[in-house]
Motif scaffolding. Sequence first.
Motif, PDB file in Angstrom:
ATOM      1  N   LEU A 466     -11.642   9.231   5.645  1.00  0.00           N
ATOM      2  CA  LEU A 466     -10.596   9.957   4.923  1.00  0.00           C
ATOM      3  C   LEU A 466      -9.265   9.745   5.639  1.00  0.00           C
ATOM      4  CD1 LEU A 466      -9.731  11.948   2.701  1.00  0.00           C
ATOM      5  CD2 LEU A 466     -10.317  13.812   4.283  1.00  0.00           C
ATOM      6  N   ARG A 467      -8.265   9.200   4.917  1.00  0.00           N
ATOM      7  CA  ARG A 467      -6.968   8.912   5.527  1.00  0.00           C
ATOM      8  C   ARG A 467      -5.843   9.182   4.534  1.00  0.00           C
ATOM      9  NH1 ARG A 467      -7.350   4.287  10.058  1.00  0.00           N
ATOM     10  NH2 ARG A 467      -9.540   4.591  10.605  1.00  0.00           N
ATOM     11  N   SER A 468      -4.640   9.373   5.093  1.00  0.00           N
ATOM     12  CA  SER A 468      -3.431   9.523   4.278  1.00  0.00           C
ATOM     13  C   SER A 468      -2.583   8.266   4.412  1.00  0.00           C
ATOM     14  CB  SER A 468      -2.622  10.737   4.735  1.00  0.00           C
ATOM     15  OG  SER A 468      -3.340  11.930   4.500  1.00  0.00           O
ATOM     16  N   TYR A 469      -2.093   7.775   3.290  1.00  0.00           N
ATOM     17  CA  TYR A 469      -1.270   6.567   3.279  1.00  0.00           C
ATOM     18  C   TYR A 469       0.030   6.834   2.524  1.00  0.00           C
ATOM     19  CZ  TYR A 469      -4.720   3.324   5.209  1.00  0.00           C
ATOM     20  OH  TYR A 469      -5.573   2.661   6.045  1.00  0.00           O
ATOM     21  N   GLU A 470       1.050   6.072   2.851  1.00  0.00           N
ATOM     22  CA  GLU A 470       2.285   6.037   2.069  1.00  0.00           C
ATOM     23  C   GLU A 470       2.404   4.633   1.498  1.00  0.00           C
ATOM     24  OE1 GLU A 470       5.603   7.280   4.335  1.00  0.00           O
ATOM     25  OE2 GLU A 470       4.808   9.296   4.714  1.00  0.00           O
ATOM     26  N   SER A 471       1.717   4.423   0.399  1.00  0.00           N
ATOM     27  CA  SER A 471       1.634   3.095  -0.197  1.00  0.00           C
ATOM     28  C   SER A 471       2.644   2.962  -1.322  1.00  0.00           C
ATOM     29  CB  SER A 471       0.220   2.854  -0.733  1.00  0.00           C
ATOM     30  OG  SER A 471       0.183   1.695  -1.530  1.00  0.00           O
ATOM     31  N   ASN A 472       3.502   1.969  -1.220  1.00  0.00           N
ATOM     32  CA  ASN A 472       4.475   1.720  -2.284  1.00  0.00           C
ATOM     33  C   ASN A 472       3.779   1.398  -3.597  1.00  0.00           C
ATOM     34  OD1 ASN A 472       6.697   2.155  -0.623  1.00  0.00           O
ATOM     35  ND2 ASN A 472       6.719   0.015   0.076  1.00  0.00           N
ATOM     36  N   TYR A 473       2.657   0.698  -3.497  1.00  0.00           N
ATOM     37  CA  TYR A 473       1.954   0.360  -4.733  1.00  0.00           C
ATOM     38  C   TYR A 473       1.438   1.620  -5.415  1.00  0.00           C
ATOM     39  CZ  TYR A 473      -1.288  -1.506  -8.109  1.00  0.00           C
ATOM     40  OH  TYR A 473      -1.931  -1.784  -9.289  1.00  0.00           O
ATOM     41  N   LEU A 474       0.857   2.536  -4.651  1.00  0.00           N
ATOM     42  CA  LEU A 474       0.345   3.764  -5.252  1.00  0.00           C
ATOM     43  C   LEU A 474       1.483   4.619  -5.806  1.00  0.00           C
ATOM     44  CD1 LEU A 474      -2.482   4.783  -2.747  1.00  0.00           C
ATOM     45  CD2 LEU A 474      -2.678   3.539  -4.903  1.00  0.00           C
ATOM     46  N   LEU A 475       2.628   4.620  -5.112  1.00  0.00           N
ATOM     47  CA  LEU A 475       3.782   5.345  -5.643  1.00  0.00           C
ATOM     48  C   LEU A 475       4.219   4.767  -6.983  1.00  0.00           C
ATOM     49  CD1 LEU A 475       5.901   5.870  -2.394  1.00  0.00           C
ATOM     50  CD2 LEU A 475       4.753   7.645  -3.748  1.00  0.00           C
ATOM     51  N   SER A 476       4.116   3.433  -7.089  1.00  0.00           N
ATOM     52  CA  SER A 476       4.500   2.797  -8.356  1.00  0.00           C
ATOM     53  C   SER A 476       3.543   3.153  -9.481  1.00  0.00           C
ATOM     54  CB  SER A 476       4.560   1.278  -8.183  1.00  0.00           C
ATOM     55  OG  SER A 476       3.252   0.740  -8.027  1.00  0.00           O
ATOM     56  N   GLN A 477       2.350   3.621  -9.131  1.00  0.00           N
ATOM     57  CA  GLN A 477       1.366   4.031 -10.133  1.00  0.00           C
ATOM     58  C   GLN A 477       1.384   5.543 -10.362  1.00  0.00           C
ATOM     59  OE1 GLN A 477      -0.415   1.583 -11.795  1.00  0.00           O
ATOM     60  NE2 GLN A 477       1.049   0.366 -10.613  1.00  0.00           N
ATOM     61  N   ASN A 478       2.498   6.177  -9.919  1.00  0.00           N
ATOM     62  CA  ASN A 478       2.664   7.620 -10.110  1.00  0.00           C
ATOM     63  C   ASN A 478       1.595   8.414  -9.357  1.00  0.00           C
ATOM     64  OD1 ASN A 478       4.044   9.861 -11.174  1.00  0.00           O
ATOM     65  ND2 ASN A 478       2.605  10.036 -12.894  1.00  0.00           N
ATOM     66  N   ILE A 479       1.310   7.970  -8.122  1.00  0.00           N
ATOM     67  CA  ILE A 479       0.324   8.661  -7.279  1.00  0.00           C
ATOM     68  C   ILE A 479       1.033   9.095  -6.005  1.00  0.00           C
ATOM     69  CG2 ILE A 479      -1.909   8.496  -6.117  1.00  0.00           C
ATOM     70  CD1 ILE A 479      -2.634   6.246  -8.001  1.00  0.00           C
ATOM     71  N   ASP A 524      -2.113  10.530 -15.389  1.00  0.00           N
ATOM     72  CA  ASP A 524      -1.247   9.427 -15.819  1.00  0.00           C
ATOM     73  C   ASP A 524       0.020   9.977 -16.486  1.00  0.00           C
ATOM     74  OD1 ASP A 524      -1.823  10.180 -18.431  1.00  0.00           O
ATOM     75  OD2 ASP A 524      -3.276   8.573 -18.763  1.00  0.00           O
ATOM     76  N   PRO A 525       0.977   9.101 -16.853  1.00  0.00           N
ATOM     77  CA  PRO A 525       2.238   9.564 -17.461  1.00  0.00           C
ATOM     78  C   PRO A 525       2.051  10.373 -18.732  1.00  0.00           C
ATOM     79  CG  PRO A 525       2.467   7.314 -16.681  1.00  0.00           C
ATOM     80  CD  PRO A 525       1.027   7.663 -16.535  1.00  0.00           C
ATOM     81  N   ASN A 526       0.917  10.193 -19.423  1.00  0.00           N
ATOM     82  CA  ASN A 526       0.648  10.965 -20.641  1.00  0.00           C
ATOM     83  C   ASN A 526      -0.089  12.266 -20.349  1.00  0.00           C
ATOM     84  OD1 ASN A 526       1.808   8.958 -22.320  1.00  0.00           O
ATOM     85  ND2 ASN A 526      -0.122   7.775 -22.203  1.00  0.00           N
ATOM     86  N   ASN A 527      -0.137  12.608 -19.053  1.00  0.00           N
ATOM     87  CA  ASN A 527      -0.755  13.853 -18.610  1.00  0.00           C
ATOM     88  C   ASN A 527      -2.279  13.874 -18.811  1.00  0.00           C
ATOM     89  OD1 ASN A 527      -0.129  16.205 -17.208  1.00  0.00           O
ATOM     90  ND2 ASN A 527      -0.276  17.468 -19.066  1.00  0.00           N
ATOM     91  N   ASN A 528      -2.886  12.698 -18.850  1.00  0.00           N
ATOM     92  CA  ASN A 528      -4.342  12.605 -18.930  1.00  0.00           C
ATOM     93  C   ASN A 528      -4.920  12.554 -17.512  1.00  0.00           C
ATOM     94  OD1 ASN A 528      -4.478  12.448 -21.785  1.00  0.00           O
ATOM     95  ND2 ASN A 528      -3.850  10.291 -21.672  1.00  0.00           N
ATOM     96  N   THR A 529      -5.976  13.305 -17.296  1.00  0.00           N
ATOM     97  CA  THR A 529      -6.616  13.344 -15.979  1.00  0.00           C
ATOM     98  C   THR A 529      -7.749  12.327 -15.940  1.00  0.00           C
ATOM     99  OG1 THR A 529      -6.076  15.674 -15.731  1.00  0.00           O
ATOM    100  CG2 THR A 529      -7.803  14.796 -14.297  1.00  0.00           C
TER     101      THR A 529
END
Length: 610
Positions: A466-479, A524-529
């Motif tokens: 279990l780790r925490s990351y600051e990933s630009n790719y994940l940020l680009s995916q709205n995470i 996701d952007p459409n508020n789907n989980t």
Amino acid sequence: MKKLTTPGLLWLALFCYFPLSMNAQNQKIDAGNYARISMTMLVLDYGDSPYMEYFRKPGQLDIPDKFDDNNLTYTLLPANFERAQMIDRTKVGTGITFGMKNQMNTSFIEPLFGLVKNYKIPNAIIAKEFNRQEDGSFNMDIIAQRGLYNANTTDYQKANATMRKEDALRDAGELLLNNSYILIFDFVEIKTMTEVYNAMDANSQKPVARTQNGYKANGNAYLYKIDFNDSVYNNFLLSMWVDAGFEPTLKQERAELFNNNIFPVKRIANLPFAVEALQYNADQGVLAPKVQKTPDQLFDILVSNTNVEMVTNIEKLFSQFRVKSQITSVRPIGVKIGTKEGLKLDQRYYVYETQLDAAGKEFSKRMGVIRSKNIVENRFNISDKQGIFEPSLFYQTAGKKLSNMGMYVEQKNDWGFGLCLGYAMGNMGGANVSLEFNIMSVLNSAMNLKSGITALKIYIGAGLDLRSYESNYLLSQNIPNQNILFYKFEGGLAKDFYFARNFHIGPVIGVGLETAGLTEDYTDPNNNTSKYTLETLYGKAGLRFGFNIRHNVQLQITSGFILPMGTVTEDIRFENKSISGWPKDLTENWDEIFTDRQGVEFGGGLRLQF
């Protein structure tokens, strides 16, 4: 061979009495008293199974090389009672029960015990061992041959120093008589896979996938021992022995006594079994064999597997079935056993030394653990080789410094499994667990190896991190919340090299799949989980070093290098269902999405061996 007269038989009875009596009183492990087991195998026939015809053919129940073959001219034992009389009390597959004093008189075993008596099975076995002729006379030819075969180099050298030489070794064969066992199989169920699938379909709402063919079987095996103790032996020699030179009247009188006599039998154990012989169907792709085995070939394998399972269980349960011998050299470790004792490559043996406790009583103390690495062919004829053969060689995996001055070994088979629990530090570290298996046991069965690579393991494992990351790719995916749970599944090979008695070191190579998942559901952007994952393959190469806490528990220190390889796959699932367009391959590398997630790891943990 010189014929035995009645006075000679009296001396022979006295000669055999003392070793048998001493063995009965000796409770410690004694390598000097090891003798080969004689085995007779039979199958119960209730007349309700077409598969029993298979056992009418001779040679269907092979006796392992380490036992003397006492199989009779018949294999099937027709039952004169209902199977329910045995099954209701035995409870097939629920566990092992052992014989005790007077248990022969209980209703539990009475039907089968009565059958053994009615068919005079002990008489037939004794007649075979004493090579009974058509005129009812006995001779010592088979006993003598087995005495010679059971002898090792030390026995031969001792005998050669006496006036009697080989006769002394032939006399030793008589000590084998009280090691005659009977193993009776009761195949309660034998089913084809078609029948198994039909039964599964009957209890399922939809048809099951029919991927295999072959057989499954279960039942019980009943182990008995002919109680050929010194008093029984003396009575046989003095009252029932028939020499070829006896007068016809005496021959007939003694032959009738033998035919009517009921030799005592001890119940040793009831052992349940469940075996199978299967192959994937031809339409199952890479899982299927190139050439499908015939039903007869698969049934041969089923019977062989039953035999192997029973012998393995019996060896684990009863000391008298385990090989024992003295250490003859220590650099390298040598023991004069080999193929005739059924020695297998990488087979485990314990090393013992006889010591005295505070009261002056002898006991056996374990001094070490060794495994075979070079097996000698010792199925010899003394007249050809004079009983001289080299020892099989072993390597030590645990214990103290060994000596060839009185230390001895006893066969102690293991399952070949190891369970490893640990934790690794590094960019791809975390908690891990793996299960390893010594593949030499499989290779031995397939190739009958006498030397080769030892301590070679195949393993499968899993890990969590279990780790925490600051990933630009994940940020680009709205995470934005990047608490990532990584879990790995891998498999590979490992090799142990043992040194200094209690230490080992060796390489590890493997491949695996690492999956990264969010600790929270993805919106996701459409508020789907949804569930969001990334995964990639990786390769691993490393080294592990270990030392013993106990002979079967080691503390291990590990190091390695892990390198992600191949394409990263991204997937989104809604309510665990695939979404159109997913999964998809990314152009980014694993260590670009998760910075520096590759490289060196260091760790440690415990390994438990079974």
